[in-house]
Design a protein around this motif. Structure first.
Motif, mmCIF file in Angstrom:
data_model
loop_
_atom_site.group_PDB
_atom_site.id
_atom_site.type_symbol
_atom_site.label_atom_id
_atom_site.label_comp_id
_atom_site.label_asym_id
_atom_site.label_seq_id
_atom_site.Cartn_x
_atom_site.Cartn_y
_atom_site.Cartn_z
ATOM 1 N N VAL A 1 0.888 -1.170 0.000
ATOM 2 C CA VAL A 1 0.000 0.000 0.000
ATOM 3 C C VAL A 1 0.917 1.208 0.000
ATOM 4 O O VAL A 1 1.699 1.397 0.934
ATOM 5 N N MET A 2 0.881 1.988 -1.059
ATOM 6 C CA MET A 2 1.710 3.190 -1.118
ATOM 7 C C MET A 2 0.852 4.383 -0.702
ATOM 8 O O MET A 2 0.096 4.940 -1.489
ATOM 9 N N GLY A 3 0.959 4.740 0.591
ATOM 10 C CA GLY A 3 0.201 5.889 1.090
ATOM 11 C C GLY A 3 0.989 7.174 0.970
ATOM 12 O O GLY A 3 0.423 8.263 1.069
ATOM 13 N N THR A 4 2.282 7.039 0.752
ATOM 14 C CA THR A 4 3.129 8.233 0.634
ATOM 15 C C THR A 4 2.776 8.979 -0.641
ATOM 16 O O THR A 4 2.529 8.357 -1.683
ATOM 17 N N THR A 5 2.772 10.289 -0.553
ATOM 18 C CA THR A 5 2.449 11.121 -1.711
ATOM 19 C C THR A 5 3.726 11.396 -2.518
ATOM 20 O O THR A 5 4.839 11.158 -2.046
ATOM 21 N N GLY A 6 3.524 11.936 -3.691
ATOM 22 C CA GLY A 6 4.657 12.397 -4.503
ATOM 23 C C GLY A 6 5.307 11.286 -5.300
ATOM 24 O O GLY A 6 4.775 10.177 -5.429
ATOM 25 N N GLY A 7 6.486 11.584 -5.837
ATOM 26 C CA GLY A 7 7.190 10.649 -6.713
ATOM 27 C C GLY A 7 6.497 10.558 -8.067
ATOM 28 O O GLY A 7 5.529 11.282 -8.342
ATOM 29 N N ASP A 8 7.012 9.674 -8.903
ATOM 30 C CA ASP A 8 6.408 9.451 -10.215
ATOM 31 C C ASP A 8 5.397 8.315 -10.055
ATOM 32 O O ASP A 8 5.769 7.136 -9.996
ATOM 33 N N ARG A 9 4.106 8.691 -9.982
ATOM 34 C CA ARG A 9 3.062 7.698 -9.668
ATOM 35 C C ARG A 9 2.932 6.642 -10.769
ATOM 36 O O ARG A 9 2.675 5.471 -10.488
ATOM 37 N N ALA A 10 3.134 7.067 -12.018
ATOM 38 C CA ALA A 10 3.019 6.102 -13.119
ATOM 39 C C ALA A 10 4.109 5.047 -12.979
ATOM 40 O O ALA A 10 3.883 3.853 -13.233
ATOM 41 N N LYS A 11 5.289 5.476 -12.524
ATOM 42 C CA LYS A 11 6.397 4.515 -12.363
ATOM 43 C C LYS A 11 6.131 3.566 -11.193
ATOM 44 O O LYS A 11 6.554 2.415 -11.230
ATOM 45 N N VAL A 12 5.463 4.046 -10.168
ATOM 46 C CA VAL A 12 5.104 3.169 -9.042
ATOM 47 C C VAL A 12 4.208 2.048 -9.579
ATOM 48 O O VAL A 12 4.440 0.857 -9.329
ATOM 49 N N ALA A 13 3.184 2.455 -10.312
ATOM 50 C CA ALA A 13 2.240 1.469 -10.863
ATOM 51 C C ALA A 13 2.964 0.521 -11.816
ATOM 52 O O ALA A 13 2.756 -0.707 -11.770
ATOM 53 N N ALA A 14 3.850 1.075 -12.640
ATOM 54 C CA ALA A 14 4.559 0.240 -13.626
ATOM 55 C C ALA A 14 5.450 -0.782 -12.922
ATOM 56 O O ALA A 14 5.542 -1.942 -13.359
#
Ligand SMILES: NC(=O)C1=CN([C@@H]2O[C@H](COP(=O)(O)OP(=O)(O)OC[C@H]3O[C@@H](n4cnc5c(N)ncnc54)[C@H](OP(=O)(O)O)[C@@H]3O)[C@@H](O)[C@H]2O)C=CC1
Ligand SMILES: O=C(O)C1=N[C@H](C(=O)O)C[C@H](O)C1
Length: 309
Positions: free
Chosen positions: A131-144
């Protein structure tokens, strides 16, 4: 596991961790999985860890910290459970032990925007749902990263059920009535505790829906971020909650000024997010048990499935 102490940070509840004392009957299909929270040292991580314990789930007694280079481990206590801090340089070693001792675990991340992608890739590499509750970063890369590793994940800047419902309502409105606010101007103000590093991820998500409703020329950088005491008090934040609050106001005004819409959601403290985090964990455990085809979800998906208590 006992990792070596190099340079322990102050440890108010320094007790040796024996993971076996917490019991571990998890299987990889466990619907009530053990939960590792990174980082229990932070405000949100601590609150989520308490909610995990309240819900009767097993809290993995290890947590990552951003400290490295000479700082390896010490202990903190969460609801009486001693939790061992693991410095960055030992995180793979710790994760190997955690995966072995807590099969079927789910990881929760409440860290810092600047380590979102590195952490997501670490969890994905290790094959652990997160569960990624932290905000920010490259969200598309998290999903990828999660997709590529075939790992289940909930990625969302907002875990609070009622605020998620508001987000969902804005998404539906955008789908049903695209362009309904064409020509309207927008102002967005958000206030959070002084040391919140980034602009509200929730505000950015709501602004994305408002753009679909026709708002033009509004950039994420136009979101007014209030972090000073005076501004916070002016926005109506109670003095007692300057250290933990999330006040959001979105104002839409028609071109001739004759119509105004205001949407507000004001939250103090963190229990609303902590409870939602537990729901997200249980949701992921269910998806894994069902071998669901879709791997990456957000909290609107969790809400739509009726999985928010
Ligand atoms: N999705 C939601 O509903 C919510 C999301 N949030 C988000 O959660 C995040 C955390 O917020 P909050 O708890 O208030 O922030 P804090 O600053 O209180 O906590 C962040 C913690 O992250 C730790 N940390 C930093 N780098 C790393 C790393 N590389 N690995 C592991 N741990 C690390 C720090 O520990 P150390 O100092 O030991 O390194 C620190 O204690 C923010 O992005 C915030 O916006 C917050 C509330 C609700
Ligand atoms: O840092 C916080 O506190 C919060 N962060 C999230 C965000 O950036 O939207 C959610 C909520 O606003 C609390």
């Amino acid at each position: 596991m006992r990792l070596q102490h190099h340079h322990p940070r102050p440890a108010p509840h320094a007790v040796a961790v024996d993971a076996a004392t917490q019991g571990n009957s998890s299987s990889s299909l466990d619907l009530r999985p053990p939960v590792m929270i990174n980082s229990c040292t932070g405000r949100m991580g601590h609150s989520a860890a308490e909610a995990v314990v309240r819900a009767g789930l097993q809290l993995v007694p290890f947590t990552l910290t951003g400290f490295s280079a000479g700082v390896a481990v010490s202990n903190i206590g969460i609801s009486g459970i001693p939790v061992e801090l693991v410095g960055k340089e030992r995180r793979q070693e710790a994760m190997d032990v955690v995966k072995d001792r807590y099969p079927g675990l789910v990881v929760v991340d409440y860290t810092m925007p600047n380590c979102v992608n590195d952490n997501a890739e670490f969890y994905a590499r290790n094959g652990v749902p997160f569960v990624m509750g932290t905000t920010g970063g490259d969200r598309a890369k998290v999903a990828a990263a999660a997709e590529a590793a075939g790992v289940y994940a909930v990625v969302a800047p907002q875990m609070g059920k009622q605020v998620v419902a508001f987000q969902a309502m804005m998404e539906v409105m955008a789908q049903q009535y695209p362009g309904v606010f064409t020509g309207y101007s927008l102002t967005v103000t958000e206030s959070h505790q002084r040391n919140k590093a980034d602009v509200s991820g929730t505000a950015k998500a709501v602004v994305a829906s408002l753009r679909q409703m026709g708002v033009e020329g509004f950039k994420d950088s136009d979101i007014r971020k209030i972090r000073d005491r005076e501004g916070q008090l002016q926005m109506g934040v109670p003095e007692d909650h300057l250290g933990g609050h999330a006040f959001h106001t979105y104002t839409l005004t028609s071109p001739d000024g004759s119509v105004q819409f205001k949407f507000k959601h004001n939250v103090v403290e963190r229990s609303i997010y902590a409870e939602g985090t537990v729901d997200a964990v249980l949701f992921l455990a269910k998806k894994r048990a069902e071998a669901a085809k879709e791997k990456v979800y957000n909290m609107v998906d969790v809400l739509l499935e009726g999985s928010l208590r």
